[in-house]
Scaffold this motif. Sequence first.
Motif, PDB file in Angstrom:
ATOM      1  N   LEU A 167      -8.461  -1.157  -5.117  1.00 49.97           N
ATOM      2  CA  LEU A 167      -6.955  -1.048  -6.516  1.00 49.97           C
ATOM      3  C   LEU A 167      -6.790  -2.408  -8.017  1.00 49.97           C
ATOM      4  CD1 LEU A 167      -4.364  -2.637  -5.012  1.00 49.97           C
ATOM      5  CD2 LEU A 167      -4.348  -0.030  -5.255  1.00 49.97           C
ATOM      6  N   LEU A 168      -8.841  -2.259  -7.876  1.00 49.48           N
ATOM      7  CA  LEU A 168      -9.606  -3.417  -8.577  1.00 49.48           C
ATOM      8  C   LEU A 168     -10.306  -1.832  -9.442  1.00 49.48           C
ATOM      9  CD1 LEU A 168     -10.352  -6.227  -7.733  1.00 49.48           C
ATOM     10  CD2 LEU A 168      -8.412  -6.509  -9.461  1.00 49.48           C
ATOM     11  N   LEU A 169     -10.612  -1.458  -8.775  1.00 48.47           N
ATOM     12  CA  LEU A 169     -11.365  -0.371  -9.805  1.00 48.47           C
ATOM     13  C   LEU A 169     -10.580   0.608 -10.163  1.00 48.47           C
ATOM     14  CD1 LEU A 169     -14.036  -0.439  -6.668  1.00 48.47           C
ATOM     15  CD2 LEU A 169     -14.899  -0.494  -8.803  1.00 48.47           C
ATOM     16  N   SER A 170      -9.405   0.868 -10.079  1.00 52.74           N
ATOM     17  CA  SER A 170      -8.444   1.796 -10.312  1.00 52.74           C
ATOM     18  C   SER A 170      -8.041   1.550 -11.719  1.00 52.74           C
ATOM     19  CB  SER A 170      -7.308   2.147  -9.645  1.00 52.74           C
ATOM     20  OG  SER A 170      -6.257   1.186  -9.899  1.00 52.74           O
ATOM     21  N   LEU A 171      -8.411  -0.527 -12.421  1.00 53.67           N
ATOM     22  CA  LEU A 171      -7.940  -0.517 -13.461  1.00 53.67           C
ATOM     23  C   LEU A 171      -8.918   0.507 -14.772  1.00 53.67           C
ATOM     24  CD1 LEU A 171      -7.101  -4.215 -12.733  1.00 53.67           C
ATOM     25  CD2 LEU A 171      -5.537  -2.273 -13.469  1.00 53.67           C
ATOM     26  N   GLY A 172      -9.828   0.099 -14.175  1.00 49.96           N
ATOM     27  CA  GLY A 172     -11.216   1.038 -14.936  1.00 49.96           C
ATOM     28  C   GLY A 172     -10.813   2.484 -14.607  1.00 49.96           C
ATOM     29  N   ASN A 173     -10.141   3.123 -13.885  1.00 50.28           N
ATOM     30  CA  ASN A 173     -10.472   4.666 -13.120  1.00 50.28           C
ATOM     31  C   ASN A 173     -11.861   4.889 -12.653  1.00 50.28           C
ATOM     32  OD1 ASN A 173      -7.610   5.823 -14.626  1.00 50.28           O
ATOM     33  ND2 ASN A 173      -8.439   5.406 -16.525  1.00 50.28           N
ATOM     34  N   VAL A 174     -12.789   4.038 -12.541  1.00 49.31           N
ATOM     35  CA  VAL A 174     -13.771   4.287 -11.687  1.00 49.31           C
ATOM     36  C   VAL A 174     -14.265   5.264 -11.168  1.00 49.31           C
ATOM     37  CG1 VAL A 174     -15.334   3.627 -10.575  1.00 49.31           C
ATOM     38  CG2 VAL A 174     -14.825   1.371 -11.499  1.00 49.31           C
ATOM     39  N   PHE A 175     -12.691   5.430  -9.723  1.00 50.77           N
ATOM     40  CA  PHE A 175     -12.861   7.062  -9.348  1.00 50.77           C
ATOM     41  C   PHE A 175     -11.278   7.506  -9.510  1.00 50.77           C
ATOM     42  CE2 PHE A 175     -15.429   4.488  -5.990  1.00 50.77           C
ATOM     43  CZ  PHE A 175     -16.993   4.891  -6.815  1.00 50.77           C
ATOM     44  N   VAL A 176     -10.774   7.018  -9.221  1.00 50.31           N
ATOM     45  CA  VAL A 176      -8.939   7.245  -9.908  1.00 50.31           C
ATOM     46  C   VAL A 176      -8.550   6.551 -10.938  1.00 50.31           C
ATOM     47  CG1 VAL A 176      -8.893   8.259  -7.945  1.00 50.31           C
ATOM     48  CG2 VAL A 176      -8.216   6.286  -7.364  1.00 50.31           C
ATOM     49  N   SER A 177      -7.509   7.280 -10.844  1.00 60.20           N
ATOM     50  CA  SER A 177      -6.393   5.840 -11.844  1.00 60.20           C
ATOM     51  C   SER A 177      -5.628   5.643 -11.185  1.00 60.20           C
ATOM     52  CB  SER A 177      -5.413   7.146 -12.768  1.00 60.20           C
ATOM     53  OG  SER A 177      -4.371   7.680 -12.071  1.00 60.20           O
ATOM     54  N   LEU A 178      -5.093   3.767 -11.874  1.00 60.39           N
ATOM     55  CA  LEU A 178      -4.228   3.128 -10.851  1.00 60.39           C
ATOM     56  C   LEU A 178      -2.811   3.431 -10.673  1.00 60.39           C
ATOM     57  CD1 LEU A 178      -3.723   0.274 -10.125  1.00 60.39           C
ATOM     58  CD2 LEU A 178      -2.305  -0.708 -12.605  1.00 60.39           C
ATOM     59  N   GLU A 179      -2.454   4.337 -11.005  1.00 61.10           N
ATOM     60  CA  GLU A 179      -1.159   5.268 -10.387  1.00 61.10           C
ATOM     61  C   GLU A 179      -1.392   5.688  -8.869  1.00 61.10           C
ATOM     62  OE1 GLU A 179       3.127   8.730 -11.889  1.00 61.10           O
ATOM     63  OE2 GLU A 179       1.225   8.164 -13.154  1.00 61.10           O
ATOM     64  N   SER A 180      -2.842   7.115  -9.066  1.00 58.88           N
ATOM     65  CA  SER A 180      -3.477   7.365  -7.565  1.00 58.88           C
ATOM     66  C   SER A 180      -3.339   6.408  -6.749  1.00 58.88           C
ATOM     67  CB  SER A 180      -4.352   8.608  -8.409  1.00 58.88           C
ATOM     68  OG  SER A 180      -4.566   9.087  -7.273  1.00 58.88           O
ATOM     69  N   ALA A 181      -4.114   5.611  -7.490  1.00 59.19           N
ATOM     70  CA  ALA A 181      -4.470   4.182  -6.103  1.00 59.19           C
ATOM     71  C   ALA A 181      -3.638   3.218  -5.535  1.00 59.19           C
ATOM     72  CB  ALA A 181      -5.657   3.101  -7.471  1.00 59.19           C
TER      73      ALA A 181
END
Length: 290
Positions: A167-181
């Motif tokens: 979830l934290l990585l999704s804040l930076g769109n490392v793999f996916v967006s926050l919404e998708s995560a």
Amino acid sequence: MEAANFAAGNSFVLTALIALLGCAIGSFLNVVCLRLPRMMEREWRAQCAEISGTPAAEEEPLNLAFPPSRCPQCGHVIRAWENIPLISYLFLKGRCSGCQTKISARYPVVEAACGLLSAAVAWHFGATWQCAAALVFTWTLLTLAVIDFDTQLLPDDITLPLLWAGLLLSLGNVFVSLESAVIGAAAGYLSLWTVYWLFKFATGKEGMGYGDFKLLAALGAWMGWQALQQSILLSACTGAVFGIAMMIFRGRDRQIPIPFGPYLATAGWISLLWGSDITRWYWQFSGMSL
């Protein structure tokens, strides 16, 4: 600095270095896989003793750092030169230097697997933040797979941090967006939770544990809800093939439960690296386009 830049710009050098790092990490993961379940059991016994009002048994302190690794047969403390990943096992010919008891092949297998999986991650992502995150993801999944295979446990101490990390990585769109995560985490948990209760109502048996729900939720947090269907299908196919093989070649009793965590972990790792490729190949094979 120049050496680091050279390694980052040379895929072969980077992959080799990460493979060596992976072998070293694999040596530590062996400790985690062996000791963490024992630490959990001690905690449960202490809680039971507290609830029942009985004194807890005196036991030697145990954590990931203490006591030093030693032979379970003779108590020989493993020296530094005896703990070099892969090399020490070969040098010692797979036996304890103190009593010549055979050392389990599981230790070098985990070290080698960690090195190879780490190398694959480095080759796939290159010198990127995605590579660093994927390495942590890989090491964590390997640890969960081994522990679940041995004990049919998926510790919250590992699955929950993995979920939050995604979830934290999704804040930076490392793999996916926050919404998708977020949707992926919720959908991952609820999908297996629903299957669990439907199976229990239909058969009166528990088909899986809550650790499986949390692991799939973590996979959803790392890869988004879009990857859940693929991960579930891959894990189901892998588990079915392995389970059938175990029954045919080793005569495994059908009533003995098979841990699902290793197959979820395998499917999640494959999906992170090649999920989009697998999807594209599927549509091409089916004669359809995205």
